[in-house]
Design an enzyme around this catalytic site. Structure first.
Site, PDB file in Angstrom:
ATOM      1  N   ASP A 135       6.758  28.658 -10.807  1.00 16.45           N
ATOM      2  CA  ASP A 135       7.899  27.806 -11.164  1.00 16.45           C
ATOM      3  C   ASP A 135       9.432  28.600 -10.969  1.00 16.45           C
ATOM      4  OD1 ASP A 135       8.887  25.160 -11.723  1.00 16.45           O
ATOM      5  OD2 ASP A 135       8.807  25.813 -13.872  1.00 16.45           O
TER       6      ASP A 135
ATOM      7  N   ASP B  21      17.548  23.423 -16.859  1.00 17.61           N
ATOM      8  CA  ASP B  21      18.307  23.342 -15.567  1.00 17.61           C
ATOM      9  C   ASP B  21      19.574  23.983 -15.694  1.00 17.61           C
ATOM     10  OD1 ASP B  21      15.887  22.574 -14.416  1.00 17.61           O
ATOM     11  OD2 ASP B  21      16.519  20.553 -14.192  1.00 17.61           O
TER      12      ASP B  21
ATOM     13  N   HIS C 209      14.040  20.851  -4.754  1.00 23.60           N
ATOM     14  CA  HIS C 209      13.917  19.732  -4.656  1.00 23.60           C
ATOM     15  C   HIS C 209      14.576  19.051  -6.098  1.00 23.60           C
ATOM     16  CE1 HIS C 209      12.286  15.817  -6.247  1.00 23.60           C
ATOM     17  NE2 HIS C 209      12.552  15.280  -5.230  1.00 23.60           N
TER      18      HIS C 209
ATOM     19  N   GLU D 290       0.848  -1.159  -0.052  1.00 15.63           N
ATOM     20  CA  GLU D 290       0.051  -0.034   0.044  1.00 15.63           C
ATOM     21  C   GLU D 290       0.940   1.391  -0.017  1.00 15.63           C
ATOM     22  OE1 GLU D 290      -2.628   1.430   3.475  1.00 15.63           O
ATOM     23  OE2 GLU D 290      -3.733   0.133   2.607  1.00 15.63           O
TER      24      GLU D 290
ATOM     25  N   LYS E  52       5.914  17.414  -1.915  1.00 15.49           N
ATOM     26  CA  LYS E  52       6.139  16.315  -2.642  1.00 15.49           C
ATOM     27  C   LYS E  52       6.457  15.187  -1.587  1.00 15.49           C
ATOM     28  CE  LYS E  52       8.243  18.904  -6.436  1.00 15.49           C
ATOM     29  NZ  LYS E  52       9.655  19.242  -7.082  1.00 15.49           N
TER      30      LYS E  52
ATOM     31  N   GLN F  57      -2.157  15.772  -7.220  1.00 16.73           N
ATOM     32  CA  GLN F  57      -1.972  15.770  -8.424  1.00 16.73           C
ATOM     33  C   GLN F  57      -0.570  14.756  -8.247  1.00 16.73           C
ATOM     34  OE1 GLN F  57      -1.078  19.065 -11.012  1.00 16.73           O
ATOM     35  NE2 GLN F  57       0.846  18.443 -11.436  1.00 16.73           N
ATOM     36  N   ASP F  58      -0.458  13.729  -9.108  1.00  9.60           N
ATOM     37  CA  ASP F  58       0.403  12.806  -9.324  1.00  9.60           C
ATOM     38  C   ASP F  58       1.254  12.994 -10.596  1.00  9.60           C
ATOM     39  OD1 ASP F  58      -0.571  11.661  -7.142  1.00  9.60           O
ATOM     40  OD2 ASP F  58      -1.084   9.725  -8.281  1.00  9.60           O
ATOM     41  N   ASN F  59       2.542  13.032 -10.425  1.00  6.61           N
ATOM     42  CA  ASN F  59       3.355  13.348 -11.648  1.00  6.61           C
ATOM     43  C   ASN F  59       4.381  11.918 -11.831  1.00  6.61           C
ATOM     44  OD1 ASN F  59       2.499  15.766 -11.833  1.00  6.61           O
ATOM     45  ND2 ASN F  59       4.003  16.659 -10.419  1.00  6.61           N
TER      46      ASN F  59
ATOM     47  N   HIS G 239      14.163  22.378  -8.053  1.00  2.00           N
ATOM     48  CA  HIS G 239      13.093  22.871  -8.380  1.00  2.00           C
ATOM     49  C   HIS G 239      12.260  23.202  -7.221  1.00  2.00           C
ATOM     50  CE1 HIS G 239      13.470  20.457 -12.402  1.00  2.00           C
ATOM     51  NE2 HIS G 239      14.118  21.819 -12.418  1.00  2.00           N
TER      52      HIS G 239
ATOM     53  N   TYR H 135       5.665  10.818  -8.314  1.00  2.00           N
ATOM     54  CA  TYR H 135       5.603  11.831  -7.083  1.00  2.00           C
ATOM     55  C   TYR H 135       4.282  12.429  -6.967  1.00  2.00           C
ATOM     56  CZ  TYR H 135       7.437  15.600  -9.986  1.00  2.00           C
ATOM     57  OH  TYR H 135       7.628  16.563 -11.083  1.00  2.00           O
TER      58      TYR H 135
END
Length: 194
Positions: free
Chosen positions: A146, A173, A122, A31, A75, A49-51, A65, A135
């Site tokens: 951003d 980056d 991060h 789980e 996150k 939100q899932d990325n 970031h 994440y």
């Protein structure tokens, strides 16, 4: 309810969690997230939100970031395939660990997850080819908020497991600013007494 194991890090609010796995001859079950069991460690955070990111090359570096207020993101990071060195940098003015960093190796095999709260930059680098990272975030992506910092800034002194020559970076980056000119929008909140 399957509570994850919890390992504190050198920075109080960054937490390593490892959900339990149950295996037999077929494989295993885990789980990986439950609002009820994770709330005991993370509080009443609501992920919205899932990325997911795929990196073909070993040494792919994504970061550092963060999103500025009013749309910061916390996150919860895990690896689906391969492994990464995952880093969080404290950007909270007034924090006893301001400008300090913590890094942990996360693997698909081990199932470890790193919680990175608001007020942290991060980033991660892949330790294997064909690595996939997933994440959860508690705020939607807001392009106007951003932001980022240079991954190899000597002012932060992050000990990455790769050299600058080995780093595979996005164009974005490659040009992130250094820490010395950074004015943090984040403030440290003293924890409430227990």
């Amino acid at each position: 309810m399957l509570n994850p194991s919890v390992e504190p890090t050198a920075i109080r609010d960054v937490i390593l969690l490892t959900p339990r796995r149950f295996g037999d001859e077929r494989g295993w079950f885990s789980e990986t997230y439950s609002a009820r069991s994770f709330a005991q460690v993370l509080g009443e955070i609501v992920f919205v939100q899932d990325n997911q990111a795929f990196s073909a090359q070993k040494g792919t570096l994504r970061g550092l970031h963060f999103q500025r207020p009013p749309n910061p993101q916390a996150k919860l990071v895990r690896v689906l395939r391969g492994s990464i060195f995952d880093v969080a940098v404290d950007l909270r003015v007034g924090s006893p660990t301001y400008a300090h960093w913590v890094g942990k190796t996360l693997t698909a095999e081990g199932g470890e997850q790193l919680f990175v709260p608001h007020g942290f930059a991060h980033g991660y680098c892949t330790l294997e080819t064909n690595t996939e990272v997933a994440y959860k975030v508690d705020g939607y992506y807001a392009p106007e908020c951003d932001a980022g910092l240079a991954w190899n800034d000597p002012a932060l002194g992050i000990t990455w497991p790769i050299t600058p020559a080995e780093a595979v970076l996005s164009d974005k980056d490659k040009i992130l600013p250094g820490f010395s000119d950074f004015v943090s929008p984040f403030r440290y909140q003293t924890p409430a007494p227990v």
